[in-house]
Each structure stands twice: as C-alpha cells, then as structure tokens.
Scaffold this motif. Structure first.
Motif, PDB file in Angstrom:
ATOM      1  N   VAL A  73       0.640  -1.361  -0.494  1.00  0.00           N
ATOM      2  CA  VAL A  73       0.200   0.007   0.471  1.00  0.00           C
ATOM      3  C   VAL A  73       1.232   1.621  -0.141  1.00  0.00           C
ATOM      4  CG1 VAL A  73       0.020   0.340   2.560  1.00  0.00           C
ATOM      5  CG2 VAL A  73      -2.131   1.144   1.026  1.00  0.00           C
ATOM      6  N   GLU A  74       0.787   2.660  -0.851  1.00  0.00           N
ATOM      7  CA  GLU A  74       0.871   3.631  -0.999  1.00  0.00           C
ATOM      8  C   GLU A  74       0.540   4.745  -0.161  1.00  0.00           C
ATOM      9  OE1 GLU A  74       2.450   4.880  -4.524  1.00  0.00           O
ATOM     10  OE2 GLU A  74       3.429   2.974  -4.843  1.00  0.00           O
ATOM     11  N   LEU A  75       1.356   5.756   0.694  1.00  0.00           N
ATOM     12  CA  LEU A  75       0.501   6.891   1.659  1.00  0.00           C
ATOM     13  C   LEU A  75       1.418   7.633   0.698  1.00  0.00           C
ATOM     14  CD1 LEU A  75       1.489   5.711   4.786  1.00  0.00           C
ATOM     15  CD2 LEU A  75      -0.630   5.064   4.180  1.00  0.00           C
ATOM     16  N   HIS A  80       1.424  10.404   5.261  1.00  0.00           N
ATOM     17  CA  HIS A  80       2.053   9.518   6.277  1.00  0.00           C
ATOM     18  C   HIS A  80       2.344  11.540   6.728  1.00  0.00           C
ATOM     19  CE1 HIS A  80       6.356   9.078   7.714  1.00  0.00           C
ATOM     20  NE2 HIS A  80       6.587   7.716   7.185  1.00  0.00           N
ATOM     21  N   GLN A  81       2.601  12.458   6.829  1.00  0.00           N
ATOM     22  CA  GLN A  81       2.535  13.410   7.915  1.00  0.00           C
ATOM     23  C   GLN A  81       1.312  13.225   8.549  1.00  0.00           C
ATOM     24  OE1 GLN A  81       5.215  15.346   7.869  1.00  0.00           O
ATOM     25  NE2 GLN A  81       4.238  16.107   9.970  1.00  0.00           N
ATOM     26  N   GLN A  82       0.012  12.956   8.163  1.00  0.00           N
ATOM     27  CA  GLN A  82      -1.371  13.268   9.239  1.00  0.00           C
ATOM     28  C   GLN A  82      -1.090  11.851   9.952  1.00  0.00           C
ATOM     29  OE1 GLN A  82      -4.933  12.023   7.308  1.00  0.00           O
ATOM     30  NE2 GLN A  82      -5.932  12.003   8.845  1.00  0.00           N
ATOM     31  N   ILE A  83       0.131  10.873   9.096  1.00  0.00           N
ATOM     32  CA  ILE A  83      -0.642   9.582  11.003  1.00  0.00           C
ATOM     33  C   ILE A  83       0.389  10.079  11.822  1.00  0.00           C
ATOM     34  CG2 ILE A  83       1.015   7.273  11.075  1.00  0.00           C
ATOM     35  CD1 ILE A  83      -0.326   6.651   8.062  1.00  0.00           C
ATOM     36  N   ALA A  84       1.878  10.636  11.562  1.00  0.00           N
ATOM     37  CA  ALA A  84       2.688  11.168  12.266  1.00  0.00           C
ATOM     38  C   ALA A  84       2.382  12.501  13.396  1.00  0.00           C
ATOM     39  CB  ALA A  84       4.003  11.105  11.552  1.00  0.00           C
ATOM     40  N   ASP A  85       1.571  13.093  12.903  1.00  0.00           N
ATOM     41  CA  ASP A  85       1.101  13.932  13.481  1.00  0.00           C
ATOM     42  C   ASP A  85      -0.121  13.642  14.902  1.00  0.00           C
ATOM     43  OD1 ASP A  85       2.638  16.290  11.882  1.00  0.00           O
ATOM     44  OD2 ASP A  85       1.079  16.637  10.904  1.00  0.00           O
ATOM     45  N   GLY A  86      -0.456  12.485  14.414  1.00  0.00           N
ATOM     46  CA  GLY A  86      -1.561  11.672  15.302  1.00  0.00           C
ATOM     47  C   GLY A  86      -0.693  11.004  16.302  1.00  0.00           C
ATOM     48  N   VAL A  87      -0.075  10.558  15.979  1.00  0.00           N
ATOM     49  CA  VAL A  87       0.847   9.875  16.567  1.00  0.00           C
ATOM     50  C   VAL A  87       1.321  10.520  18.256  1.00  0.00           C
ATOM     51  CG1 VAL A  87       2.525   8.539  17.044  1.00  0.00           C
ATOM     52  CG2 VAL A  87       1.599   7.630  15.009  1.00  0.00           C
ATOM     53  N   LYS A 158      -7.698   7.178  12.626  1.00  0.00           N
ATOM     54  CA  LYS A 158      -8.032   6.936  14.001  1.00  0.00           C
ATOM     55  C   LYS A 158      -8.001   6.187  14.647  1.00  0.00           C
ATOM     56  CE  LYS A 158     -12.135  10.260  12.817  1.00  0.00           C
ATOM     57  NZ  LYS A 158     -11.359  11.630  13.505  1.00  0.00           N
ATOM     58  N   THR A 159      -7.844   5.097  14.229  1.00  0.00           N
ATOM     59  CA  THR A 159      -7.396   3.485  14.678  1.00  0.00           C
ATOM     60  C   THR A 159      -5.915   3.389  15.035  1.00  0.00           C
ATOM     61  OG1 THR A 159      -9.058   2.035  13.765  1.00  0.00           O
ATOM     62  CG2 THR A 159      -7.267   0.750  13.764  1.00  0.00           C
ATOM     63  N   ILE A 160      -5.202   5.024  14.349  1.00  0.00           N
ATOM     64  CA  ILE A 160      -3.514   4.587  14.472  1.00  0.00           C
ATOM     65  C   ILE A 160      -3.249   4.766  16.263  1.00  0.00           C
ATOM     66  CG2 ILE A 160      -1.394   5.339  14.254  1.00  0.00           C
ATOM     67  CD1 ILE A 160      -2.242   4.383  11.316  1.00  0.00           C
ATOM     68  N   LYS A 161      -4.824   6.178  15.874  1.00  0.00           N
ATOM     69  CA  LYS A 161      -4.447   6.497  17.383  1.00  0.00           C
ATOM     70  C   LYS A 161      -4.571   6.235  18.450  1.00  0.00           C
ATOM     71  CE  LYS A 161      -6.417  10.567  15.383  1.00  0.00           C
ATOM     72  NZ  LYS A 161      -6.753  11.795  15.568  1.00  0.00           N
ATOM     73  N   HIS A 162      -6.142   5.615  18.179  1.00  0.00           N
ATOM     74  CA  HIS A 162      -7.029   4.475  18.697  1.00  0.00           C
ATOM     75  C   HIS A 162      -5.287   3.587  20.102  1.00  0.00           C
ATOM     76  CE1 HIS A 162      -9.806   2.230  21.016  1.00  0.00           C
ATOM     77  NE2 HIS A 162      -9.408   1.737  20.866  1.00  0.00           N
ATOM     78  N   GLU A 163      -4.672   3.130  18.686  1.00  0.00           N
ATOM     79  CA  GLU A 163      -3.955   1.868  19.578  1.00  0.00           C
ATOM     80  C   GLU A 163      -2.552   2.420  19.756  1.00  0.00           C
ATOM     81  OE1 GLU A 163      -5.056  -1.322  19.751  1.00  0.00           O
ATOM     82  OE2 GLU A 163      -6.698  -0.594  18.528  1.00  0.00           O
ATOM     83  N   VAL A 164      -2.811   3.671  19.590  1.00  0.00           N
ATOM     84  CA  VAL A 164      -0.773   4.279  20.506  1.00  0.00           C
ATOM     85  C   VAL A 164      -1.213   4.630  21.767  1.00  0.00           C
ATOM     86  CG1 VAL A 164       0.505   6.880  20.303  1.00  0.00           C
ATOM     87  CG2 VAL A 164       0.476   5.453  18.417  1.00  0.00           C
ATOM     88  N   SER A 165      -2.849   5.227  22.049  1.00  0.00           N
ATOM     89  CA  SER A 165      -3.364   5.332  23.017  1.00  0.00           C
ATOM     90  C   SER A 165      -2.810   3.627  24.575  1.00  0.00           C
ATOM     91  CB  SER A 165      -4.391   5.807  23.450  1.00  0.00           C
ATOM     92  OG  SER A 165      -5.233   5.508  24.314  1.00  0.00           O
TER      93      SER A 165
END
Length: 313
Positions: A73-75, A80-87, A158-165
């Motif tokens: 899968v390509e981001l 990519h920035q959205q994921i890094a910012d969210g984390v 959103k799921t990534i932020k959930h799991e980071v928590s």
C-alpha cells in the motif's frame, strides 16, 4: 479535594503538576496527628497549613520520528504526515495534559497492510487470531501497532491514534482499569491540533450509542460502572452485548471536558501508575469533590447538555 501521601519528591512534583494553573498555583500542605502529609488546593482555616507557591515549568516534550511501514500500500506524503502528527498529538496529550514523562516510553512502530485479509493473516501468524475482527491492534511484545487500510482511509488514521493510546497506557500505566484504558483510546481518535493547541471533538458514534442506551434504560449507573473489574469489563465488551466501550469513551470525554475533572483523571492515572490496584469506585471519594454521588450527578447533567462540541486542552 485532598490527596494523602507519604513525603516523596516525585509525588510532590506530580501534585504540583496536577494543581498548577497558568501563573503561580497555591498549594497547601499540612501534617495530621498521625504524621501523614496532606496537600490541597483549598485553604482550611481550621488547621495550620503551609502555603507552597509553585510556578509550573514548560514541558520538555518534543516530537518523535515515527516509524511507519506499509505492505502493498502506498501512502501519500500528506497521509504519512497525518499519521505522524496524530501519533505525536497523542504523546503530547499524555505528556502535557496527563503529566507523564513520555521519554520513558519507547515510540511504537506502525505496520499498515493493504487490506483486511492480509491484516488478519498477520495476526494469525503472530498468535493473535482472537483479534482478527478488529480494525487495528497494539502488540506489546513487538511494541507495534498493526492496522489495515479501510475504505475511508481517515478511519484508519483514527484507529492508529486509538492503538497508540493503548501503547502508552500499557507502557506507563499497566494497572489502569479497562474503562479508563479503553475510554482514553476512544477519545484519542478525536484528538486534533490547530494553532491554539490540542483539542477534542465529540465522538459521534459513541455519543449516539450512549444516547440510545440511556433511552432504553441500558446505560450502567456510574457507581456500578466504576466497580466493574477489568476482566468483567473486557468480557462484556468482547461479547458485544453492551455499550460499555461507548460509555467509557463518553465518560472520559465528560471527565476531560473541564480543568477540574481533568485534574481528577490525572490523579487517578498517577495512582495507578504507582501500582495502586484499587477499583476506581473506591478512589473517587478521595479524589473527586463530593464523591461518587456528585460524580454521578455531574455525569447525568452532562448527558443532558454536553455543551460545546469542541474541548480545548
């Protein structure tokens, strides 16, 4: 609002962080007849107190470089920035708002699969078959978050932020009760940042589920909710027969909606961080003004009128 403790420099620092507000915060200290040291943000003229003035220092938190790997899968650069910012927003929340030293937590690595089938095969291969119905999973042994790209890609983020928590709580608050662990994760899905700082939006799915459960008389009363052991909470949640997950998310949203209630959450979390395994119910009287009765009343009032749809932190 009184916190009892033995004298310990780390505890004193945490209390200062909890009670501190912009500028100088007033903290009152006294020793009772049994030799126990007490701290409070209220002046009590019936006893001899020592006033301690504290000016909170700036947080030393800084952004992490987030390790993101993808499989077939390509981001885009923006994604990519959205994921890094969210984390990083989640890390900053626990550092600045919850007063935890996030440099004691190893940053997670994130693995993103193209589709659900590949994601499920990976979990089965890692003996996580019981979680194949999930949208994402935190694997503590690998300090890894695994997700797959959903039709609406924003839901994946959103799921990534959930799991980071979950990763943060697993690392620094291992004895956190299930309702608090899951409630924080649910609310982290809605964590964003703008030029004014971190903020939450309402979680529309949880809001709908809780409103419906309340109308049908299925919403757990707060005293029973806080008495529920984590193993029974997880069993009820995994059975899909209740609305505990949504209620946990909404309850944490309620607690984070005002500075006073946020301080209550901070005190609970630092109690559990120090190894306290007491059920949440029995900690409320010592940490929430008015105890369980007032907490339940405040919660019910909030359910009627949840105020602004944005919670500024």
């Amino acid at each position: 609002m009184t916190v009892r403790a033995a004298v310990h420099p780390v505890l004193v620092f945490l209390l200062f962080a909890v009670f501190a507000s912009p500028g100088y915060a007033q903290i009152y200290k006294w020793v009772d007849e049994d030799g126990k040291v007490h701290f409070s943000d209220r002046k009590d003229h019936r006893i001899e107190q020592e006033e301690i003035r504290v000016k909170p220092g700036a947080s030393k938190w800084a952004r992490y470089e987030i390790d993101i790997k993808t499989v077939d899968v390509e981001l885009t650069g923006e994604e990519h920035q959205q994921i890094a910012d969210g984390v990083n927003n989640v890390y900053e929340f626990f550092d600045r708002v919850m007063s935890f030293d996030m440099y004691r937590t190893v940053p997670v690595n994130i693995l993103i699969f193209r589709g659900k089938a590949e994601y499920q095969n990976y979990l089965i291969g890692n003996n996580r078959g019981s979680s194949i119905a999930s949208y994402g999973l935190y694997i503590p042994s690998e300090h890894q978050i695994v997700v797959y790209i959903r039709e609406h890609r924003s839901l994946t983020f959103k799921t990534i932020k959930h799991e980071v928590s979950h990763a943060v709580v697993d690392s620094i608050i291992p004895y956190a009760p299930a309702w608090l662990n899951e409630g924080l994760a649910e609310q982290m899905e809605m964590l964003e940042r703008d030029e004014s700082g971190l903020y939450f939006e309402r979680h529309p799915d949880n809001q709908w589920v809780v409103a419906r459960a309340r109308e049908q008389g299925r919403l757990a009363e707060i005293d029973q909710f806080l008495k529920l052991p984590s193993d029974k909470w997880r069993h009820s949640d995994s059975s899909g027969s209740g609305s505990l997950r949504a209620q946990s998310g909404q309850f944490v949203c309620f607690l984070l909606s005002t500075p006073t209630r946020r301080n209550f959450v901070v005190r609970l979390m630092h109690n559990f961080n120090r190894g306290d395994r007491t059920l949440s119910y029995y900690l409320v009287d010592d940490n929430y003004l008015g105890g369980v009765t007032m907490l339940g009343s405040d919660w019910n009032r909030w359910l009627f009128d949840q105020g602004d749809g944005v919670i500024r932190l």
